[in-house]
Scaffold this motif. Structure first.
Motif, PDB file in Angstrom:
ATOM      1  N   THR B 243       2.903  -8.071  -2.089  1.00 42.85           N
ATOM      2  CA  THR B 243       1.701  -7.092  -2.240  1.00 42.85           C
ATOM      3  C   THR B 243       0.364  -7.964  -1.948  1.00 42.85           C
ATOM      4  N   LYS B 249      -2.638  -8.055   2.305  1.00 40.63           N
ATOM      5  CA  LYS B 249      -3.542  -7.936   1.417  1.00 40.63           C
ATOM      6  C   LYS B 249      -5.004  -8.178   2.112  1.00 40.63           C
ATOM      7  N   GLU B 516       2.940   1.287  -1.236  1.00 40.17           N
ATOM      8  CA  GLU B 516       1.844   2.035  -0.788  1.00 40.17           C
ATOM      9  C   GLU B 516       2.003   3.700  -0.920  1.00 40.17           C
ATOM     10  N   GLY B 519       1.167   4.538  -4.205  1.00 42.38           N
ATOM     11  CA  GLY B 519      -0.235   4.767  -4.436  1.00 42.38           C
ATOM     12  C   GLY B 519      -0.714   6.194  -4.065  1.00 42.38           C
ATOM     13  N   HIS B 605      -2.149  -2.931  -7.366  1.00 44.30           N
ATOM     14  CA  HIS B 605      -3.005  -2.685  -6.209  1.00 44.30           C
ATOM     15  C   HIS B 605      -4.376  -3.282  -6.503  1.00 44.30           C
TER      16      HIS B 605
END
Lengths: 279, 996
Positions: B243, B249, B516, B519, B605
């Motif tokens: 991640t 990122k 993701e 999220g 995140h």
């Protein structure tokens, strides 16, 4: 009034279904159904309901066992369980019934490869399940996307090419298009029966050629397209569905061309034949 | 007992594969070979009777017209050496998989989990060679030892041992489901060692952030409730590494940069991405107001803009550089089928309408020594081209636009850019096609291929420089057919509304896709033990981060699950429920009943503070080439046409299907003999509408050697020129930026980091400066920041490269224009001003110089020109249009002339020159690469209307299309300074890569 109905089979790597269906509609078919092979195997869609079967271009199963080999094998062995009378049938029986009903089949590129590997072409003695010819790797050893001039045989029984005066100009897009027969006798019967309906030539459509790139694959006798003795089953390596409008021609910005592309005549002839003979 | 089935071509049949290998052995390895024949070998490891084996061999495996088969009996005869090449255990074997499927049709049952068919190829060499030489052929050409295994036998050996033994490359292993705890309460050196040994690519600072997370008492209390200890599990650490990887990122683009220019002015930039890229789009959308045509930017897998009332246009360009360096074929194949999943996984899904590809390679004829581990540029070239060929052609997506750029530094890492566009309905089941959502309670469903060890650490490995120990498992091989089947199913499932959200599994695998997606609703629970595996023996962390290909992840509402799964089965696609989405605030991963990862969504995140990167700009000063004065420039033009960056790439392009789907309007090649180079592609995606899509690109890495600001500006302008040249609408266009840089972060390995970072800052500044005034929104892009090779002694860094792609529309495809001269007598007109700007040109490069006077873009005058030209094209006033780029005016004239089959007469005295008149020379007017110029031909009868349409935009008549085949150019003094015929020009242009 009854409807003229075309079907285009897709799935497992078929790629040209959208433009093939478009060509059928432009050619005059009232309906052009794109059917996934899964819908045919499940019984949702049946070939019996259609007049014109399109086996079109793509890479069936990635051509992993040689072009279209795996699908030819699948069609022979796969079973459709859900049928109107409840008795399971082999999918190949639907094909045979379709052919025996006097209907039309057009195989383009990967579809042509599928037809020869199933034995549907040239089907010299009406035997549509025994392979006698093949299409193998181009002599140049590579996939080729280029346009080719195709000289037509006016004496051919082929339903699809009726009315072509000298020839047509179409793109080829294949790595395995070299036509070979199992014996000189087969080749002789193909030639004498006028079954080799399209041959690669130079721009004047005068003589067949063995010269690369006009002949892009080194096919025996420059054979690009083939029909069975009834003329109702046809296969060809070039793509007629890829030239139905002038803006698809590689030189349309510099030549005065008619609105319709050269490939459309195959679909028009098919629609005419269906209207006259199958409704 | 496994069996070997051998398939051989009959003697009378030409073996074109063998012939190609023979040519390559002679060409690459300079060894003489009389003949090469090839055989296909299927190793069947399944319970089959002799009759069934016979049926498989004679049926699906063998073409009876040209082939013969044998079972457990070698067919090879009349050779000196035999080499057999197959895959290593666990590597994707598409032929083997299809063969296995064919067998299962035959025996009317699926193969069991421990049964399979494996493919290999046997090469039979007739040649007088030593065993060392054969070894060299095997490892240097036939086999990529990273993914394949080989064995060699002499003819005598082969006879004595009755051929090759039966080898079954099966992955053996047991399901262990092992989870390790990682102790982070260790020294800094130890933390770095953990990161390096595990290919985690985490810095010390990042490791310490993780360390302190696991010291937080609140975190520890929560973990205790889940039955987890105070140490992170390997699943958690790997998940964070993915991640937080540069690849996922974009840490460099998000970093805080301290930038200092050449005058000592300092500036703090908080995130290049936010300050430049996102800002461009924000400003442009504000300026466009109610004419804003952007629908979805940056937030999804690809950008989305409007197309027509009923359809939206999707586009994404990706890079796949590091894998292509290790396994060019697999890397590039995966690149193309991987980027296909981006538009497919955008919004609720789109139908894919075309691919684009741009490669940057070193000279394929490179003949100096290379560091170990680097493949020869020619092998990379061959492998990449073939990979994209298979990926694109087999997927049924036309490859419509691309280019190949050459520079020696790309030996360190080749760049492989792959783009895919899609078309989605403006509304799907009442919801805008580009929108999607997840509700807590929706099920996590993965569809497509199975999970193996392929591609483990792809994301983190590409976030480091290539070195001797780059991991083998980072390489994947794509399988276009499995993906095609999945797409066939999912596009129908979309139309039935069977899922609410879709995304692709790419870098980082499930950790990234589900991470993701979670999220969107703030949490998920997923059981890795439910994931379908290619073979046993994978640990939970491997399942989570595997980048095995051909997988999409969906959020399926519970009430639609049965229908989704039934349809999936019918279409022959494997789909599996892995868990459900929640609003727990936690990324909760189980293996069976045990919790193996418990990560707060916020920490995953948002837990990473921005990097701090210094950047200092100091313009380089390169030696200037002495100006040349010649009476005749013909040889220079012929030389330029034969430069790798200019010459014809037709031998490559013809291998790509650019016409499938029937929408090809401006093809890659055009002109009287279908071999002139088109500027851009025009595609008609909907066959009963005349509206078209236009796609183009610009790329000019060499200008970075002077100033990356102008490299970026010129790449952008080149893309715009190409776009308008074919008829693209300048009021409806969007840009995609793909940055490929060398590592710009100051470190021991990269002492020149501040300079490289300054180059990056400047490239971004250029985009902001140029895009906003012309209302060109940036809708998507990608960066790849570690394009270096370093083996401890040799470092090769690529030149900073921006690929700028432009996508937009043409109102009516019937107005499209191509670059070939159309008829004798047409007026040749040059749009734009030529300046003293030979810096970074192909012309100087040919003489071994870079120079300093790089072309500079004036975007305001350029925009006025492009808009006027568009109107002229739409009014049918333009017969041909060609952009000026590499090689300047001379090359553009030559290309339009030989493509059209007409010569021309041109006077340099009529070329508009801007700048100090002392520099106005024949040399400069012929070869300067000044931006924003286009070569246009106009029928004399339409000249007045054309002149009116272009009024005020700076253009001049420079000559006329001739009714012969001679290209003649008169110099400033009126004398002929260049004269040659079309055949010479074309042959110089076609020769270099004709045989590749």
């Amino acid at each position: 009034m009854k409807q003229t109905r075309a079907i285009v089979i897709t799935g497992n790597g078929t790629n040209c279904e959208t433009e093939a269906a478009h060509a059928c509609r432009l050619g005059g078919f009232d309906e052009a159904k794109i059917a996934h092979i899964a819908e045919i195997l499940s019984g949702e869609v049946r070939l019996d309901d259609y007049h014109f079967l399109n086996l079109t271009g793509g890479f069936l199963d990635g051509d992993d066992l040689g072009s279209a080999k795996a699908q030819a094998h699948r069609l022979k062995y796969a079973t459709v369980y859900d049928t109107p009378n409840g008795a399971p049938e082999k999918l190949v029986e639907q094909f045979t019934r379709f052919i025996n009903a006097g209907k039309l089949v057009l195989g383009v590129c990967n579809g042509f490869q599928l037809m020869v590997k199933m034995g549907m072409l040239p089907a010299l003695d009406g035997n549509t399940l025994t392979q006698t010819v093949t299409l193998c790797h181009n002599d140049c050893g590579r996939f080729q996307d280029r346009w080719c001039y195709l000289k037509a045989d006016p004496a051919s029984p082929c339903v699809f090419t009726k009315g072509i005066e000298k020839g047509i100009y179409l793109p080829v897009r294949h790595g395995e298009g070299k036509f070979l027969t199992d014996s000189p006798a087969t080749l002789e019967r193909i030639e004498s029966g006028h079954l080799a309906v399209l041959k690669y030539s130079e721009a004047d459509y005068a003589e067949p050629t063995m010269e690369f790139p006009a002949n892009p694959n080194g096919s025996t006798n420059a054979i690009a397209g083939l029909c069975d003795p009834t003329g109702r089953l046809m296969g060809l390596m070039p793509h007629p569905e890829a030239f139905v409008h002038y803006t698809q021609h590689p030189r349309w910005t510099r030549e005065q061309l008619p609105e319709n592309g050269d490939g459309l005549i195959l679909y028009k002839n098919a629609a005419d034949f269906v209207r006259k003979n199958l409704l | 007992m496994p069996s070997r089935i051998e398939i051989a071509l009959k003697d009378s049949v030409r073996d074109s594969r063998g012939e190609r290998i023979k040519r390559e052995i002679e060409h690459f390895l300079h060894l003489k070979v009389k003949q090469v024949r090839t055989l296909d070998v299927f190793t069947v490891d399944a319970e089959l009777s002799r009759t069934e084996l016979e049926a498989a061999a004679s049926g699906p495996f063998c073409d009876p017209v040209i082939q013969s088969y044998s079972i457990d009996l070698p067919q090879a005869v009349g050779f000196d050496w035999a080499v057999e090449v197959g895959f290593r255990p666990g590597v994707t074997d598409n032929v083997g998989r299809t063969a296995g499927e064919a067998v299962s049709y035959l025996i009317q049952r699926p193969l069991a989990d421990n049964e399979a068919v494996y493919s290999s190829i046997q090469y039979l060499l007739s040649a007088d060679l030593s065993s060392e030489q054969v070894e060299k052929i095997a490892t240097g050409l036939l086999c990529n030892t990273l993914i394949q295994r080989y064995s060699i036998m002499s003819a005598a050996d082969f006879m004595a041992k009755r051929g090759f033994p039966t080898t079954v490359p099966k992955v053996t292993g047991e399901t262990k489901g092992q989870v390790r705890e990682m102790d982070l309460e260790v020294s800094d050196e130890e933390l770095l060692r953990i990161s390096k040994d595990g290919v985690l690519a985490l810095t010390l600072e990042e490791m310490k952030i993780i360390q302190s997370h696991y010291r937080d008492p609140q975190v520890l209390a929560e973990r205790k409730k889940q039955g987890l200890g105070s140490k992170p599990t390997d699943v958690e650490l790997e998940c964070l590494a993915q991640t937080w990887s540069e690849h996922c990122k974009h840490k460099i683009f998000s970093a805080t940069v301290q930038y200092e220019d050449e005058n000592g002015n300092k500036q703090e930039i908080k995130s290049l991405f936010k300050s430049y890229i996102q800002r461009v789009t924000k400003d442009v959308r504000e300026n466009l107001g109610d004419k804003d045509f952007c629908l979805s930017v940056f937030k999804d897998n690809a950008g989305v803009i409007t197309f027509d009332e009923n359809n939206s246009l999707v586009f994404k360009v990706e890079t796949h550089n590091s894998p292509s360096a290790l396994d060019p074929y697999g890397g590039a194949l995966t690149g193309i089928v991987g980027v296909n999943r981006d538009p497919f996984g955008t919004g609720q899904g789109s139908k894919l309408i075309f691919n684009t590809d741009v490669f940057c390679f070193a000279d394929p004829f490179y003949d100096k020594p290379l560091p170990s581990r680097l493949l020869h540029p020619r092998r990379i070239f061959e492998g990449v081209v073939e990979g994209v060929e298979h990926g694109g052609n087999k997927s049924g997506i036309p490859t419509v636009n691309g280019s190949i750029v050459f520079d020696e530094r790309f030996a360190g890492k080749p760049l492989v850019f792959c783009g895919t566009a899609g078309m989605m309905p403006a509304r799907v089941n009442g919801i805008p096609g580009h929108e999607k959502s997840i509700k807590p309670g929706d099920l996590i469903v993965m569809a497509g291929g199975r999970i193996g060890k392929d591609g483990i650490h792809g994301a983190t490995f590409s976030s480091e420089e290539l070195n001797e120990n780059s991991p083998v498992t980072a390489v994947q091989i794509g399988d276009p057919i499995t993906q095609k089947r999945m797409f066939d199913f999912l596009i129908r499932a979309r139309d039935k509304g069977l899922y609410r959200f879709i995304t692709d599994n790419g870098a980082g695998g499930l950790s990234s896709s589900i991470g993701e997606m979670a999220g969107e609703c703030n949490g998920c629970r997923m059981d890795l033990a439910k994931a379908p595996l290619k073979y046993p023996g994978l640990n939970p962390w491997e399942i989570l981060i595997s980048e095995a290909q051909e997988r999409m992840s969906m959020a399926v509402p519970p009430e639609k699950l049965d229908e989704f799964m039934a349809m999936s089965k019918r279409f022959g696609v494997e789909s599996t429920v892995l868990g459900e989405f929640t609003d727990s605030g936690t990324f909760h991963i189980q293996y069976g009943d045990a919790t193996v990862a418990w990560l707060p969504m916020e920490f995953m995140h948002e837990g990473l503070p921005p990097m701090q990167i210094p950047a200092k700009w100091q313009p380089p000063v390169n030696p200037e080439a002495p100006a040349q004065h010649k009476e005749d420039w013909t040889a220079d033009l012929l030389g330029l046409l034969g430069q790798l960056n200019i010459c014809s790439k037709e031998s490559v392009v013809r291998r790509y299907d650019h016409e499938v789907q029937g929408g090809s309007v401006v093809k890659p090649f055009t002109g009287v003999t279908n071999d002139g180079p088109s500027d851009a592609a025009v595609v008609r995606p909907i066959l009963d509408s005349y509206k078209g899509v236009v796609v183009s690109h610009g790329i000019c890495p060499r200008y970075s050697d002077i100033d990356a600001y102008h490299m970026a500006a010129n790449a952008l302008d080149e893309a715009l020129r190409n776009y308008v040249a074919v008829g693209g609408n300048p009021d409806h266009w969007a840009g995609l930026d793909n940055f490929c840089w060398c590592d710009p972060v100051l470190s021991e390995k990269t002492p020149d980091g501040p300079y490289k970072m300054a180059q990056l800052v400047r490239a971004n500044q250029a985009l902001l400066d140029l895009c906003v005034p012309i209302n060109l929104p940036l809708v998507s892009g990608k960066d790849s920041m570690k394009n270096d090779f370093y083996d401890g002694t040799t470092k090769i860094s690529i030149p900073p490269t921006l690929l700028f792609s432009v996508i937009g529309t043409i109102p009516d495809i019937r107005n499209a224009v191509t670059m070939d001269f159309k008829r004798a007598g047409d007026i040749i007109c040059l749009l734009g001003e030529t300046k003293d700007e030979l810096g970074g040109s192909e012309y100087l490069a040919m003489q071994g110089y870079t120079g300093n006077k790089v072309p500079k873009v004036n975007i305001t005058t350029a925009l006025a020109r492009y808009k006027a030209l568009h109107q002229a094209i739409m009014s049918g006033l333009v017969a041909s249009c060609h952009d000026l780029s590499d090689g300047g005016l001379a090359v553009a004239l030559a290309e339009s002339a030989f493509s059209g089959g007409f010569g021309c007469r041109v006077e340099l005295a009529n070329v508009r020159f801007e700048g100090d008149q002392r520099y106005k020379t024949d040399e400069l007017l012929l070869f300067s690469e000044s931006a924003s110029r286009l070569l246009v031909t106009v029928h004399p009868a339409q000249w007045a209307a054309f002149e009116e349409a272009m009024a005020g935009t700076g253009f001049s008549q420079i000559g006329q299309v001739a009714d012969n085949d001679i290209v003649t150019i008169a110099g400033l003094e009126g004398k002929t300074v260049l004269s040659t015929d079309l055949a010479q020009l074309k042959s110089a242009w076609q020769r270099p890569l004709k045989e590749l």
